[in-house]
Motif scaffolding. Structure first.
Motif, PDB file in Angstrom:
ATOM      1  N   THR B 117     -58.964 118.665   4.389  1.00 58.19           N
ATOM      2  CA  THR B 117     -59.267 119.935   5.049  1.00 58.19           C
ATOM      3  C   THR B 117     -58.444 120.163   6.310  1.00 58.19           C
ATOM      4  OG1 THR B 117     -61.105 121.302   5.876  1.00 58.19           O
ATOM      5  CG2 THR B 117     -61.217 118.953   6.375  1.00 58.19           C
ATOM      6  N   ASP B 118     -58.029 121.397   6.506  1.00 55.43           N
ATOM      7  CA  ASP B 118     -57.456 121.839   7.773  1.00 55.43           C
ATOM      8  C   ASP B 118     -56.162 121.151   8.174  1.00 55.43           C
ATOM      9  OD1 ASP B 118     -59.495 123.789   9.056  1.00 55.43           O
ATOM     10  OD2 ASP B 118     -60.720 122.151   8.244  1.00 55.43           O
ATOM     11  N   PHE B 119     -55.207 121.115   7.263  1.00 54.67           N
ATOM     12  CA  PHE B 119     -53.868 120.675   7.660  1.00 54.67           C
ATOM     13  C   PHE B 119     -52.826 121.285   6.724  1.00 54.67           C
ATOM     14  CE2 PHE B 119     -55.548 117.274   4.946  1.00 54.67           C
ATOM     15  CZ  PHE B 119     -54.494 116.980   4.076  1.00 54.67           C
ATOM     16  N   GLY B 120     -51.587 121.075   7.072  1.00 50.53           N
ATOM     17  CA  GLY B 120     -50.486 121.578   6.263  1.00 50.53           C
ATOM     18  C   GLY B 120     -49.574 120.445   5.843  1.00 50.53           C
ATOM     19  N   ILE B 121     -48.960 120.634   4.685  1.00 48.44           N
ATOM     20  CA  ILE B 121     -47.951 119.673   4.220  1.00 48.44           C
ATOM     21  C   ILE B 121     -46.731 120.476   3.845  1.00 48.44           C
ATOM     22  CG2 ILE B 121     -47.338 118.278   2.197  1.00 48.44           C
ATOM     23  CD1 ILE B 121     -49.684 116.679   2.521  1.00 48.44           C
ATOM     24  N   THR B 143     -52.449 124.226   3.785  1.00 44.62           N
ATOM     25  CA  THR B 143     -51.232 124.955   3.457  1.00 44.62           C
ATOM     26  C   THR B 143     -50.231 123.944   2.926  1.00 44.62           C
ATOM     27  OG1 THR B 143     -51.587 126.593   5.179  1.00 44.62           O
ATOM     28  CG2 THR B 143     -49.332 126.361   4.354  1.00 44.62           C
ATOM     29  N   VAL B 144     -49.760 124.187   1.723  1.00 45.53           N
ATOM     30  CA  VAL B 144     -48.720 123.320   1.155  1.00 45.53           C
ATOM     31  C   VAL B 144     -47.537 124.228   0.863  1.00 45.53           C
ATOM     32  CG1 VAL B 144     -48.094 121.735  -0.689  1.00 45.53           C
ATOM     33  CG2 VAL B 144     -50.462 121.808   0.143  1.00 45.53           C
ATOM     34  N   GLU B 145     -46.404 123.906   1.459  1.00 48.48           N
ATOM     35  CA  GLU B 145     -45.294 124.836   1.293  1.00 48.48           C
ATOM     36  C   GLU B 145     -43.945 124.152   1.352  1.00 48.48           C
ATOM     37  OE1 GLU B 145     -45.071 127.698   4.477  1.00 48.48           O
ATOM     38  OE2 GLU B 145     -45.844 126.251   5.912  1.00 48.48           O
ATOM     39  N   TRP B 146     -42.985 124.836   0.745  1.00 48.41           N
ATOM     40  CA  TRP B 146     -41.592 124.456   0.868  1.00 48.41           C
ATOM     41  C   TRP B 146     -40.912 125.588   1.630  1.00 48.41           C
ATOM     42  CZ3 TRP B 146     -44.708 122.984  -3.071  1.00 48.41           C
ATOM     43  CH2 TRP B 146     -44.705 121.620  -3.386  1.00 48.41           C
ATOM     44  N   SER B 147     -40.263 125.242   2.717  1.00 49.06           N
ATOM     45  CA  SER B 147     -39.664 126.292   3.532  1.00 49.06           C
ATOM     46  C   SER B 147     -38.376 126.786   2.897  1.00 49.06           C
ATOM     47  CB  SER B 147     -39.446 125.795   4.960  1.00 49.06           C
ATOM     48  OG  SER B 147     -39.157 124.438   5.015  1.00 49.06           O
ATOM     49  N   GLY B 148     -37.915 127.921   3.357  1.00 46.79           N
ATOM     50  CA  GLY B 148     -36.696 128.503   2.813  1.00 46.79           C
ATOM     51  C   GLY B 148     -36.973 129.319   1.563  1.00 46.79           C
ATOM     52  N   ARG B 175     -47.028 127.718  -1.277  1.00 41.39           N
ATOM     53  CA  ARG B 175     -45.828 128.549  -1.255  1.00 41.39           C
ATOM     54  C   ARG B 175     -44.610 127.730  -1.685  1.00 41.39           C
ATOM     55  NH1 ARG B 175     -46.644 129.986   4.118  1.00 41.39           N
ATOM     56  NH2 ARG B 175     -48.031 131.692   3.575  1.00 41.39           N
ATOM     57  N   GLY B 176     -43.866 128.219  -2.669  1.00 41.23           N
ATOM     58  CA  GLY B 176     -42.534 127.659  -2.942  1.00 41.23           C
ATOM     59  C   GLY B 176     -42.455 126.571  -3.992  1.00 41.23           C
ATOM     60  N   ALA B 177     -43.545 126.285  -4.708  1.00 41.50           N
ATOM     61  CA  ALA B 177     -43.502 125.206  -5.700  1.00 41.50           C
ATOM     62  C   ALA B 177     -42.608 125.589  -6.882  1.00 41.50           C
ATOM     63  CB  ALA B 177     -44.910 124.885  -6.195  1.00 41.50           C
ATOM     64  N   SER B 178     -41.803 124.624  -7.344  1.00 44.78           N
ATOM     65  CA  SER B 178     -40.877 124.932  -8.441  1.00 44.78           C
ATOM     66  C   SER B 178     -41.568 124.843  -9.800  1.00 44.78           C
ATOM     67  CB  SER B 178     -39.658 124.007  -8.401  1.00 44.78           C
ATOM     68  OG  SER B 178     -40.021 122.684  -8.746  1.00 44.78           O
ATOM     69  N   ASP B 179     -42.847 124.507  -9.804  1.00 42.67           N
ATOM     70  CA  ASP B 179     -43.655 124.640 -11.019  1.00 42.67           C
ATOM     71  C   ASP B 179     -44.873 125.488 -10.632  1.00 42.67           C
ATOM     72  OD1 ASP B 179     -45.420 124.092 -13.300  1.00 42.67           O
ATOM     73  OD2 ASP B 179     -43.949 122.599 -13.879  1.00 42.67           O
ATOM     74  N   ALA B 180     -46.035 124.910 -10.475  1.00 39.57           N
ATOM     75  CA  ALA B 180     -47.212 125.707 -10.115  1.00 39.57           C
ATOM     76  C   ALA B 180     -47.656 125.384  -8.698  1.00 39.57           C
ATOM     77  CB  ALA B 180     -48.351 125.430 -11.089  1.00 39.57           C
ATOM     78  N   GLY B 181     -48.039 126.421  -7.963  1.00 39.84           N
ATOM     79  CA  GLY B 181     -48.535 126.220  -6.603  1.00 39.84           C
ATOM     80  C   GLY B 181     -49.821 125.410  -6.616  1.00 39.84           C
ATOM     81  N   VAL B 196     -54.395 131.593  -1.647  1.00 38.07           N
ATOM     82  CA  VAL B 196     -53.191 132.410  -1.790  1.00 38.07           C
ATOM     83  C   VAL B 196     -52.105 131.547  -2.407  1.00 38.07           C
ATOM     84  CG1 VAL B 196     -51.401 133.717  -0.586  1.00 38.07           C
ATOM     85  CG2 VAL B 196     -53.777 133.798   0.235  1.00 38.07           C
ATOM     86  N   ALA B 197     -51.524 132.026  -3.509  1.00 41.96           N
ATOM     87  CA  ALA B 197     -50.396 131.323  -4.125  1.00 41.96           C
ATOM     88  C   ALA B 197     -49.248 132.307  -4.213  1.00 41.96           C
ATOM     89  CB  ALA B 197     -50.783 130.811  -5.507  1.00 41.96           C
ATOM     90  N   GLU B 198     -48.149 132.006  -3.531  1.00 36.58           N
ATOM     91  CA  GLU B 198     -47.048 132.957  -3.505  1.00 36.58           C
ATOM     92  C   GLU B 198     -45.701 132.255  -3.508  1.00 36.58           C
ATOM     93  OE1 GLU B 198     -47.762 135.210   0.050  1.00 36.58           O
ATOM     94  OE2 GLU B 198     -47.205 133.570   1.367  1.00 36.58           O
ATOM     95  N   TYR B 199     -44.724 132.945  -4.089  1.00 41.45           N
ATOM     96  CA  TYR B 199     -43.349 132.439  -4.165  1.00 41.45           C
ATOM     97  C   TYR B 199     -43.248 131.096  -4.886  1.00 41.45           C
ATOM     98  CZ  TYR B 199     -42.539 136.240  -0.906  1.00 41.45           C
ATOM     99  OH  TYR B 199     -42.487 137.475  -0.337  1.00 41.45           O
ATOM    100  N   ASN B 200     -44.173 130.842  -5.793  1.00 40.35           N
ATOM    101  CA  ASN B 200     -44.042 129.696  -6.690  1.00 40.35           C
ATOM    102  C   ASN B 200     -43.533 130.205  -8.038  1.00 40.35           C
ATOM    103  OD1 ASN B 200     -45.773 127.844  -4.879  1.00 40.35           O
ATOM    104  ND2 ASN B 200     -47.119 129.599  -5.245  1.00 40.35           N
TER     105      ASN B 200
END
Lengths: 348, 417
Positions: B117-121, B143-148, B175-181, B196-200
């Motif tokens: 809970t309550d962190f980002g990777i 929040t799990v994300e790949w920047s760019g 955000r940004g997963a190359s398969d499923a967010g 929220v799942a976006e840009y995956n």
């Protein structure tokens, strides 16, 4: 004695003065304690603090097929408590009694073409059959090679050496942490040893005599199963390619890629027991490979190693692509060559 | 409190053995004691302090990470039951894996009753957070994300529970997963909500799983918004009983950037929802908007397979009471030639019309399309795979069907507290 070990012993003799004499037999109390010993020496597996001379009831052994670990030299020992012995249960893992410890030291030499010259120890992994199941513990050696400390979070070491092929090589070696030990040693909810299955011990061991008979004679093992079939050696050129490749995949991949292993969800199962071509990866689509697919469609595309995900991931050192995920930072050229030839020889 | 002091002391002792750099200074004082709470110190090497705390955790404990961005070179793992790993907030405690050189994911959980809970990777080389055989796990406020920009070298899955029973994912952003967010695989009893799942490539995917409720999510700017799939050759198959309701499935028009070879690489960009080879899937109350290929795609498994235990067909799929707006103007991928063959554009809902495989008998494929009359529908009428354009029998008639009752909501033990 080999030169590398001799120098280590001399150092030890110099440092060891004034220390209490090490016990000549391991301490079963330390082996079975709830908590891991802070120092490897506390178990008494070795006569010397440098971990070179096995104590009473501690026996050196080796495997037909070892796991590739960045070309580290490995020294393996087994301790079975007094009055106990392992019970054979077919060609797989025997029933090792509570109190059994498997001790494996990883060492590197300044020049891998002569692996014993000036070899120095990096880590020793101990897996112990405690009363409530197996548990694995990593120990990391100091630079002098005189003391190994329990290191639950593992460690990283930069190793400068000359590769077996004769080229300068820098290895960013990773000692796995305690959880990572379990990742590979997992079998369902339990932890299990990987290497010392009877089929993988069935050859002349370090003593130069038939290893299993030797274990029986030493009272470590209750007997050798009838009709034992030894694991096919990955490097024995006299064996069929298929057998060698399967022997290699069994020890390097099968510990996770099996029905109750860490990679069970892949449906890709690579142990020697597996017979289904699809489970072995032939024309099998990847499940959760991501960029590990390398833009290839099948785990194994028969006849085409250059189109096979298995070969791509073996050749990579990038996290997220490289397989195995843990335990190596270098590719294994011998294994890659073997698997490529195996796939190339398959009927399309 | 004992565990804190132990952890700190052990970290200090271990530092010289663990790395060649200078010994990390021990913190002056341990954090104030709270029963069952371990505060991970940011003094010294945070990555090592955190991993040690996770290894030495005891059931019932909460491991608390401070605010800050922390760099990691290898993956973290947790293997102790009933542990909560908590940060200071999604944008406040960030675990940064851009420099990762080891392990296949950022965080691997292999224990039961864990709360994250309550962190980002961010920027893991492989998957973001994976949990395997972790029953009653909760992912929340993560929040799990790949920047760019979306990139095929991004990790495959952001949030990745697999082979588990009772999985809760809520209030997460991926955000940004190359398969499923958010990907839930080979599991049962699942809730994915308010995320929220976006840009995956795929926003949310439920695969080879049963009893899943997916609701209250926003799936936008993916190549495909929400996928409900069943695939062959896996230990757990026969995915069924998923409800997808009250989600915003909007503008899923990102180019498909999945590496070739992965099943999602075949997802046409511009697809809102795909249901493949599943049974008992109930889709209602969703808002489909501006998906350029098709809003809803119902399909059998499209590839050859040898698995005798696998059923590649759909059955008992209900699409009712959703809203559809815009999009449908630029069909992509495998949908482009199909659309071209029927006049250039697909309606809101399409199905492949596959009812058999390997030359076998036609099977019942009960598709309940109970939408307002003006909602477009097409059955391509392929009959079986592979696609043979000569055998296509497109029809806009809604198929005769038998209503399937909507099943009871999924109830999770960790959601009752």
């Amino acid at each position: 004695m080999r030169p590398g070990l001799l120098s280590a012993c001399l150092i030890l003799a110099a440092c060891g003065a004034g220390q209490a004499a090490t016990p000549s037999e391991p301490s079963l109390e330390a082996v079975l304690a709830d908590k891991p010993a802070p120092l490897l020496s506390a178990y008494g597996f070795f006569e010397d603090a440098g971990g070179n001379i096995p104590a009473e009831r501690v026996k050196a052994y080796d495997l037909i097929n070892p796991l590739f670990s960045d070309d580290a030299a490995k020294h393996r020992f087994i301790y079975v408590p007094p009055g106990e012995m392992a019970k054979e249960a077919g060609a797989g893992l025997p029933d090792y009694p509570v109190g059994t410890a498997l001790i494996k030291t990883f060492a590197f030499a300044p020049d891998m073409r002569s692996p014993e010259d000036g070899a120095y120890k990096v880590e020793t992994r101990v897996i112990i059959h405690k009363a409530d199941g197996w548990a694995a513990f990593p120990y990391v050696w100091n630079e002098a090679g005189t003391e190994a400390k329990y290191a639950p979070i593992g460690a990283r070491r930069t190793i400068q050496t000359i590769s077996p092929a004769g080229a300068p090589l820098e290895i960013h070696y990773e000692v796995p942490n305690k959880n990572q030990c379990k990742t590979c040693h997992q079998s369902g909810d339990a932890i299990r040893p990987i290497g010392p299955k009877l089929r993988n011990l069935d050859h002349p061991g370090p003593a130069g005599v038939d290893q299993l008979s030797d274990w029986v004679a030493a009272g470590i093992l209750d007997g050798v199963p009838l009709g034992m079939k030894a694991s096919p050696s990955a490097v024995d050129a006299s064996l069929p390619l298929d057998a060698r490749a399967r022997g290699y995949l069994d020890i390097n991949c099968g510990h996770c890629h099996k029905p109750d292993g860490s990679a069970s969800n892949s449906g890709l199962w690579l142990t020697l027991e597996e017979t289904s071509p699809t489970r072995l990866g032939l024309k099998k689509h990847p499940t959760a490979a991501g960029r590990g697919s390398g833009d290839r469609r099948y785990v194994i595309d028969p006849g085409h190693p250059e189109e096979s995900i298995l070969a791509f991931r073996m050749a990579s050192t990038e996290p997220g692509i490289a397989m195995p995920e843990l335990g190596r930072t270098l590719p294994d050229p011998v294994g890659i060559d073997l698997i490529n030839k195996w796939i190339a020889g398959m009927e399309e | 409190m004992r565990p804190i002091i132990l952890a700190v002391a052990a970290a200090a002792i271990l530092a010289p053995a663990a790395c060649s750099k200078k010994e990390a200074p021990a913190p002056e004082t341990a954090a104030p004691a709270e029963e069952g709470v371990v505060h991970v110190s940011a003094e010294g090497d945070f990555a090592e302090n955190l991993q040690l705390a996770l290894i030495e955790a005891e059931p019932g404990q909460t491991i608390v990470m401070p605010e800050g961005t922390f760099e990691f070179t290898t993956g973290l793992s947790l293997d102790v039951d009933d542990v909560t790993l908590a940060g200071a907030g999604q944008g406040k405690t960030i675990l940064d894996f851009a420099g990762q050189t080891g392990a296949g994911e950022g965080l691997l959980v292999t224990a039961d009753d864990v709360v994250l809970t309550d962190f980002g990777i961010r920027d893991t080389k492989g998957d973001g957070i994976k949990s395997k055989d972790s029953d009653r796990i909760t992912y929340q406020y993560l929040t799990v994300e790949w920047s760019g920009e979306p990139d095929e070298t991004n990790g495959a899955y952001g949030i990745y529970p697999v082979e588990s029973t009772d999985v809760l994912v809520q209030n997460c952003t991926v955000r940004g997963a190359s398969d499923a967010g958010i990907y839930v695989g080979q599991s049962q009893n699942i809730i994915v909500r308010d995320s929220v799942a976006e840009y995956n490539v795929a926003g949310i995917e439920i695969e080879n799983s049963s009893y899943a409720d997916v609701y209250g999510n926003i799936a936008r700017h993916n190549a495909g918004g929400i996928l409900v799939f069943d695939l062959p050759d896996l230990p757990v198959m026969g995915g069924h009983s998923t409800r997808v309701y009250d989600n915003d499935i909007v503008e899923n028009n990102t180019v498909n950037f999945a590496p070739v070879g992965n099943i999602v690489a075949g997802v046409p960009s511009g697809t809102g929802l795909i249901v493949m080879a599943n049974s008992d899937v109930y889709v209602t109350g969703n808002r489909f908007k501006d998906n350029r290929s098709v809003h809803v795609m119902l399909t059998a498994y499209t590839e050859p397979f040898t698995d005798e235990n696998y059923n590649p067909l759909l059955n008992d799929i209900t699409i009712t009471g959703n809203t559809y707006e815009g999009g449908l103007d630029d069909p992509q991928g495998m949908l482009a030639p199909i659309a071209a063959a029927i006049g250039g554009q697909l309606p809101a809902i399409m199905t492949d019309g596959v009812t058999r495989w390997d030359g076998g008998e036609d099977q019942t494929v009960n598709l309940v399309i109970a939408e307002a009359p003006e909602v477009g529908f097409i059955n391509i009428g392929l009959g079986e795979y592979p696609v043979d354009p000569a055998k296509m029998q497109p029809s806009t008639d809604r198929p005769a069907s038998t209503p399937v009752p909507e099943r009871e909501p999924v109830a999770l033990p960790q959601d009752q507290k």
